[in-house]
Design an enzyme around this catalytic site. Sequence first.
Site, PDB file in Angstrom:
ATOM      1  N   ILE A  58       0.610  -0.969   0.081  1.00  0.00           N
ATOM      2  CA  ILE A  58       0.070  -0.404   0.240  1.00  0.00           C
ATOM      3  C   ILE A  58       0.993   1.668  -0.039  1.00  0.00           C
ATOM      4  CG2 ILE A  58      -0.462  -0.503   2.602  1.00  0.00           C
ATOM      5  CD1 ILE A  58      -2.893   1.321   2.419  1.00  0.00           C
ATOM      6  N   SER A  59       0.206   2.477  -0.912  1.00  0.00           N
ATOM      7  CA  SER A  59       1.684   3.163  -0.770  1.00  0.00           C
ATOM      8  C   SER A  59       1.500   4.428   0.432  1.00  0.00           C
ATOM      9  CB  SER A  59       1.138   4.441  -1.850  1.00  0.00           C
ATOM     10  OG  SER A  59       1.164   3.774  -2.984  1.00  0.00           O
TER      11      SER A  59
END
Length: 214
Positions: A58-59
Amino acid sequence: MLEERKKMVEDLVARNYIKTEKVKKAMEKVPRENFVPPEHRMSAYLDQPLPIGEGQTISAPHMVAMMCEVLDLERGMKVLEVGTGCGYHAAVVAEIIGEEGKLYTIERIESLYKRAKEKLKDYKQVKVIHADGTEGWEEAAPYDRIYVTAAAPDVPEPLKRQLKVGGKLLIPVGRDRFYQDLLLVEKLSEDNFKTKNLGGVAFVPLIGKYGWRF
């Protein structure tokens, strides 16, 4: 974890990653802890990428904020996301474009697709698709905005074709797994594009017909 979320947003505003009220409100509303694996829940509001399984991440929140700001999203827009991952970025975009908008998000890894589809089920404006995102999604084209959450060797031609004239495409491009350039591509006419390099980023590889083939 509402207080942690508020502090994260305040920090992103202070660091100038969040510039507009629409992005601020969206990131205040979406519970990032619901999108990360349970073992990383307590780290949900640290400004860093987190593993979500299948070798994907997940960024970091600042990257989600920055991409949303650069895309200049508006209510009612039709948007294509390539690389659903856990669905967090899609949820933030969905909040910005509103129920009158439409977000098509493509994930190639089946387990992540199934998980994201469940996480995003309450967002009626979001359609989660299991497919090769490098080919785009022709049946709903053209799009006002397209963004890619994995790094490609080049800008995939299908994505350029499926972008509206006047539309914007945001994609990391580079041949190094740990360093790429974030490119903003604006479609000036059917055959004319303007590209701006927004600087260095680090994303997982974009796998597919018009991406990397591992």
